[in-house]
Write a protein that holds these residues in place. Structure first.
Motif, PDB file in Angstrom:
ATOM      1  N   ARG A   1       0.817  -1.212   0.000  1.00 20.50           N
ATOM      2  CA  ARG A   1       0.000   0.000   0.000  1.00 20.50           C
ATOM      3  C   ARG A   1       0.852   1.264   0.000  1.00 20.50           C
ATOM      4  NH1 ARG A   1      -2.717  -3.124   4.074  1.00 20.50           N
ATOM      5  NH2 ARG A   1      -1.779  -1.794   5.684  1.00 20.50           N
ATOM      6  N   GLY A   2       2.171   1.099  -0.099  1.00 23.33           N
ATOM      7  CA  GLY A   2       3.057   2.251  -0.110  1.00 23.33           C
ATOM      8  C   GLY A   2       3.427   2.753   1.268  1.00 23.33           C
ATOM      9  N   GLU A   3       3.119   1.960   2.300  1.00 25.28           N
ATOM     10  CA  GLU A   3       3.430   2.364   3.668  1.00 25.28           C
ATOM     11  C   GLU A   3       4.735   1.713   4.121  1.00 25.28           C
ATOM     12  OE1 GLU A   3       0.113   1.320   6.083  1.00 25.28           O
ATOM     13  OE2 GLU A   3      -1.362   2.300   4.770  1.00 25.28           O
ATOM     14  N   ILE A   4       5.196   2.111   5.291  1.00 25.64           N
ATOM     15  CA  ILE A   4       6.438   1.583   5.849  1.00 25.64           C
ATOM     16  C   ILE A   4       6.133   0.347   6.693  1.00 25.64           C
ATOM     17  CG2 ILE A   4       8.391   2.060   7.372  1.00 25.64           C
ATOM     18  CD1 ILE A   4       8.140   4.987   6.625  1.00 25.64           C
ATOM     19  N   GLY A   5       6.896  -0.726   6.459  1.00 31.50           N
ATOM     20  CA  GLY A   5       6.697  -1.955   7.232  1.00 31.50           C
ATOM     21  C   GLY A   5       7.861  -2.247   8.156  1.00 31.50           C
ATOM     22  N   PHE A   6       8.552  -1.200   8.602  1.00 31.14           N
ATOM     23  CA  PHE A   6       9.781  -1.394   9.387  1.00 31.14           C
ATOM     24  C   PHE A   6       9.513  -2.133  10.697  1.00 31.14           C
ATOM     25  CE2 PHE A   6      12.520   0.209  12.809  1.00 31.14           C
ATOM     26  CZ  PHE A   6      13.742  -0.273  12.365  1.00 31.14           C
ATOM     27  N   LYS A   7       8.619  -1.628  11.515  1.00 39.21           N
ATOM     28  CA  LYS A   7       8.400  -2.219  12.836  1.00 39.21           C
ATOM     29  C   LYS A   7       7.899  -3.649  12.739  1.00 39.21           C
ATOM     30  CE  LYS A   7       7.509   2.158  15.225  1.00 39.21           C
ATOM     31  NZ  LYS A   7       6.523   2.934  16.035  1.00 39.21           N
ATOM     32  N   LEU A   8       6.887  -3.874  11.896  1.00 34.53           N
ATOM     33  CA  LEU A   8       6.331  -5.222  11.774  1.00 34.53           C
ATOM     34  C   LEU A   8       7.347  -6.184  11.164  1.00 34.53           C
ATOM     35  CD1 LEU A   8       2.733  -4.403  10.477  1.00 34.53           C
ATOM     36  CD2 LEU A   8       3.405  -5.103  12.775  1.00 34.53           C
ATOM     37  N   GLY A   9       8.095  -5.730  10.164  1.00 35.11           N
ATOM     38  CA  GLY A   9       9.085  -6.590   9.523  1.00 35.11           C
ATOM     39  C   GLY A   9      10.192  -6.997  10.465  1.00 35.11           C
ATOM     40  N   VAL A  10      10.726  -6.026  11.212  1.00 34.12           N
ATOM     41  CA  VAL A  10      11.815  -6.323  12.145  1.00 34.12           C
ATOM     42  C   VAL A  10      11.328  -7.227  13.270  1.00 34.12           C
ATOM     43  CG1 VAL A  10      13.413  -5.334  13.808  1.00 34.12           C
ATOM     44  CG2 VAL A  10      13.104  -4.241  11.583  1.00 34.12           C
ATOM     45  N   ALA A  11      10.147  -6.915  13.828  1.00 31.22           N
ATOM     46  CA  ALA A  11       9.615  -7.731  14.921  1.00 31.22           C
ATOM     47  C   ALA A  11       9.361  -9.166  14.466  1.00 31.22           C
ATOM     48  CB  ALA A  11       8.324  -7.107  15.452  1.00 31.22           C
ATOM     49  N   GLY A  12       8.720  -9.319  13.309  1.00 35.04           N
ATOM     50  CA  GLY A  12       8.464 -10.662  12.798  1.00 35.04           C
ATOM     51  C   GLY A  12       9.740 -11.403  12.453  1.00 35.04           C
ATOM     52  N   GLY A  13      10.720 -10.676  11.898  1.00 33.33           N
ATOM     53  CA  GLY A  13      11.990 -11.302  11.549  1.00 33.33           C
ATOM     54  C   GLY A  13      12.750 -11.791  12.760  1.00 33.33           C
ATOM     55  N   VAL A  14      12.766 -10.999  13.825  1.00 30.47           N
ATOM     56  CA  VAL A  14      13.469 -11.405  15.046  1.00 30.47           C
ATOM     57  C   VAL A  14      12.833 -12.655  15.637  1.00 30.47           C
ATOM     58  CG1 VAL A  14      13.964 -10.745  17.426  1.00 30.47           C
ATOM     59  CG2 VAL A  14      14.327  -9.100  15.576  1.00 30.47           C
ATOM     60  N   ILE A  15      11.505 -12.691  15.657  1.00 27.89           N
ATOM     61  CA  ILE A  15      10.809 -13.851  16.220  1.00 27.89           C
ATOM     62  C   ILE A  15      11.105 -15.103  15.410  1.00 27.89           C
ATOM     63  CG2 ILE A  15       8.549 -14.861  16.688  1.00 27.89           C
ATOM     64  CD1 ILE A  15       7.521 -12.054  17.290  1.00 27.89           C
ATOM     65  N   MET A  16      11.032 -14.992  14.084  1.00 26.69           N
ATOM     66  CA  MET A  16      11.322 -16.163  13.246  1.00 26.69           C
ATOM     67  C   MET A  16      12.779 -16.599  13.378  1.00 26.69           C
ATOM     68  SD  MET A  16       9.122 -15.776   9.693  1.00 26.69           S
ATOM     69  CE  MET A  16       9.717 -14.129   9.259  1.00 26.69           C
ATOM     70  N   ALA A  17      13.694 -15.639  13.445  1.00 26.97           N
ATOM     71  CA  ALA A  17      15.115 -15.981  13.547  1.00 26.97           C
ATOM     72  C   ALA A  17      15.423 -16.712  14.848  1.00 26.97           C
ATOM     73  CB  ALA A  17      15.961 -14.715  13.436  1.00 26.97           C
ATOM     74  N   LEU A  18      14.709 -16.392  15.926  1.00 30.30           N
ATOM     75  CA  LEU A  18      14.951 -17.033  17.213  1.00 30.30           C
ATOM     76  C   LEU A  18      14.661 -18.532  17.182  1.00 30.30           C
ATOM     77  CD1 LEU A  18      13.569 -14.388  19.751  1.00 30.30           C
ATOM     78  CD2 LEU A  18      15.959 -15.011  19.337  1.00 30.30           C
ATOM     79  N   THR A  19      13.813 -18.959  16.263  1.00 26.77           N
ATOM     80  CA  THR A  19      13.503 -20.387  16.191  1.00 26.77           C
ATOM     81  C   THR A  19      14.650 -21.189  15.587  1.00 26.77           C
ATOM     82  OG1 THR A  19      12.510 -20.241  13.978  1.00 26.77           O
ATOM     83  CG2 THR A  19      11.068 -19.803  15.862  1.00 26.77           C
ATOM     84  N   GLY A  20      15.587 -20.538  14.903  1.00 21.17           N
ATOM     85  CA  GLY A  20      16.696 -21.246  14.286  1.00 21.17           C
ATOM     86  C   GLY A  20      16.331 -21.843  12.947  1.00 21.17           C
ATOM     87  N   VAL A  21      15.278 -22.634  12.911  1.00 21.72           N
ATOM     88  CA  VAL A  21      14.842 -23.274  11.680  1.00 21.72           C
ATOM     89  C   VAL A  21      14.374 -22.238  10.664  1.00 21.72           C
ATOM     90  CG1 VAL A  21      13.184 -24.906  10.691  1.00 21.72           C
ATOM     91  CG2 VAL A  21      14.216 -25.366  12.918  1.00 21.72           C
ATOM     92  N   MET A  22      13.772 -21.149  11.135  1.00 18.85           N
ATOM     93  CA  MET A  22      13.256 -20.094  10.263  1.00 18.85           C
ATOM     94  C   MET A  22      14.209 -18.900  10.231  1.00 18.85           C
ATOM     95  SD  MET A  22       9.236 -20.315  11.430  1.00 18.85           S
ATOM     96  CE  MET A  22       8.628 -19.245  10.126  1.00 18.85           C
ATOM     97  N   LEU A  23      15.504 -19.194  10.325  1.00 20.41           N
ATOM     98  CA  LEU A  23      16.495 -18.123  10.370  1.00 20.41           C
ATOM     99  C   LEU A  23      16.526 -17.311   9.077  1.00 20.41           C
ATOM    100  CD1 LEU A  23      18.817 -16.681  11.803  1.00 20.41           C
ATOM    101  CD2 LEU A  23      20.374 -18.404  10.879  1.00 20.41           C
ATOM    102  N   LEU A  24      16.546 -17.973   7.921  1.00 18.63           N
ATOM    103  CA  LEU A  24      16.631 -17.252   6.651  1.00 18.63           C
ATOM    104  C   LEU A  24      15.432 -16.340   6.426  1.00 18.63           C
ATOM    105  CD1 LEU A  24      17.989 -16.608   4.006  1.00 18.63           C
ATOM    106  CD2 LEU A  24      16.954 -18.659   3.016  1.00 18.63           C
ATOM    107  N   PRO A  25      14.186 -16.817   6.528  1.00 21.00           N
ATOM    108  CA  PRO A  25      13.066 -15.876   6.366  1.00 21.00           C
ATOM    109  C   PRO A  25      13.072 -14.779   7.423  1.00 21.00           C
ATOM    110  CG  PRO A  25      12.290 -18.025   7.121  1.00 21.00           C
ATOM    111  CD  PRO A  25      13.710 -18.208   6.701  1.00 21.00           C
ATOM    112  N   GLY A  26      13.583 -15.080   8.619  1.00 17.67           N
ATOM    113  CA  GLY A  26      13.680 -14.049   9.639  1.00 17.67           C
ATOM    114  C   GLY A  26      14.642 -12.944   9.252  1.00 17.67           C
ATOM    115  N   VAL A  27      15.819 -13.343   8.751  1.00 13.84           N
ATOM    116  CA  VAL A  27      16.802 -12.352   8.314  1.00 13.84           C
ATOM    117  C   VAL A  27      16.262 -11.539   7.145  1.00 13.84           C
ATOM    118  CG1 VAL A  27      19.092 -12.062   7.285  1.00 13.84           C
ATOM    119  CG2 VAL A  27      18.766 -13.692   9.159  1.00 13.84           C
ATOM    120  N   LEU A  28      15.571 -12.188   6.224  1.00 13.87           N
ATOM    121  CA  LEU A  28      14.997 -11.474   5.089  1.00 13.87           C
ATOM    122  C   LEU A  28      13.914 -10.498   5.535  1.00 13.87           C
ATOM    123  CD1 LEU A  28      14.699 -14.323   2.425  1.00 13.87           C
ATOM    124  CD2 LEU A  28      16.378 -12.475   2.505  1.00 13.87           C
TER     125      LEU A  28
END
Length: 295
Positions: free
Chosen positions: A245-272
């Protein structure tokens, strides 16, 4: 939007080259074993080659992993293309393959209890195939071979990227394509883990926390993927929808990425997801652009 079709073509083409080389090496190795078995035990042993399961095993253990690896690399390459340093596509491919190799090493270390010694008594080792090339941490020589394999994979992908014609693209907010790839990979990994968790724990009643130590750690990771990975994936998906929609997804992207990265298995999608969230803070281009045929 990223030229995903172009990336997939390049990635799959390189994966096909790696597959052919791998098959040649395996057949050469098998040929030596075959003649040894034939001389020692008779020609009857060779009848096992006629078993249909041999072809099925070849497809599942060789062809499918290489094709999936090529698709993943090509999609990630297309999504990150404009953000990778350098002007030449070959250099961008090498940078990406180096990045993915580092991510794979971190994931292997994180998901392997007691690495690098891995002396758990159950045969687990810190090695495996991830994203591009062969990641092996069992020895310095194999690790070096894995690095070279990954770098060559990236260089060939960048080279073939130049050989495939680009299509007209209309740019969205920066980081949108990266968040899209993160959401797709995260969703696939979570679904596979959830099915395994459902079958093992709910249907067969296997305990989540199981001693000794390695199984306890694997159980914790599996549970974290199922219960933490889902909200992380949802946040990354919401970030991507905001960028559309042309908006900024910084907070949601970083928060979701950190959570996924913590699982280890979802490290790559978390980093992305973290990467896409950071880049989404930049202003989008207002004019359409055409992906270059060659860099």
């Amino acid at each position: 939007m990223a030229d995903f079709g172009r990336g997939i073509k390049a990635g799959v083409a390189v994966a096909a080259v790696y597959l052919i080389v791998s098959v040649i090496l395996e057949l050469t190795h098998f040929s030596d074993q075959f003649w040894t078995i034939t001389m020692g035990a008779g020609l009857g042993m060779s009848l096992e080659l006629m078993d249909p399961s041999f072809a099925i095993t070849l497809i599942l253990t060789d062809i499918v992993p290489y094709v999936v690896r090529g698709i993943v690399f090509g999609v990630v390459f297309a999504a990150l293309y404009n953000f990778l340093p350098g002007t030449a596509s070959v250099k961008k491919g090498v940078v990406l393959s180096s990045f993915l190799w580092i991510v794979a090493v971190v994931q292997v270390i994180y998901t392997t209890p007691g690495w690098p010694w891995h002396t758990n008594g159950f045969g687990f080792s810190g090695s495996g195939t991830y994203y591009s090339g062969m990641i092996s941490l069992s020895s310095v020589g194999l690790a070096l071979a894995g690095i070279i394999s990954a770098l060559v994979f990236g260089a060939l992908t960048g080279f073939l990227w130049n050989r495939f014609r680009g299509k007209g693209l209309t740019e969205e907010r920066k980081g949108s394509a990266v968040l899209l790839v993160s959401s797709i990979l995260g969703g696939v990994l979570w679904a596979l883990s959830a099915v395994a968790f459902l079958v093992g724990v709910v249907i067969f009643g296997a305990p989540i926390i199981e001693e000794p130590w390695p199984f306890w750690w694997y159980g914790m990771l599996a549970a974290s993927v199922v219960f933490l990975g889902l909200p992380g994936w949802v946040l990354a998906l919401a970030a991507w929808r905001k960028t559309r929609r042309g908006e900024i997804g910084f907070k949601l992207g970083v928060a979701g990425g950190v959570i996924m990265a913590l699982t280890g298995v979802m490290l790559l999608p978390g980093v992305l997801a973290i990467t896409g969230g950071v880049f989404s803070g930049r202003k989008p281009a207002t004019e359409p652009s055409t992906a270059p045929i060659a860099q």
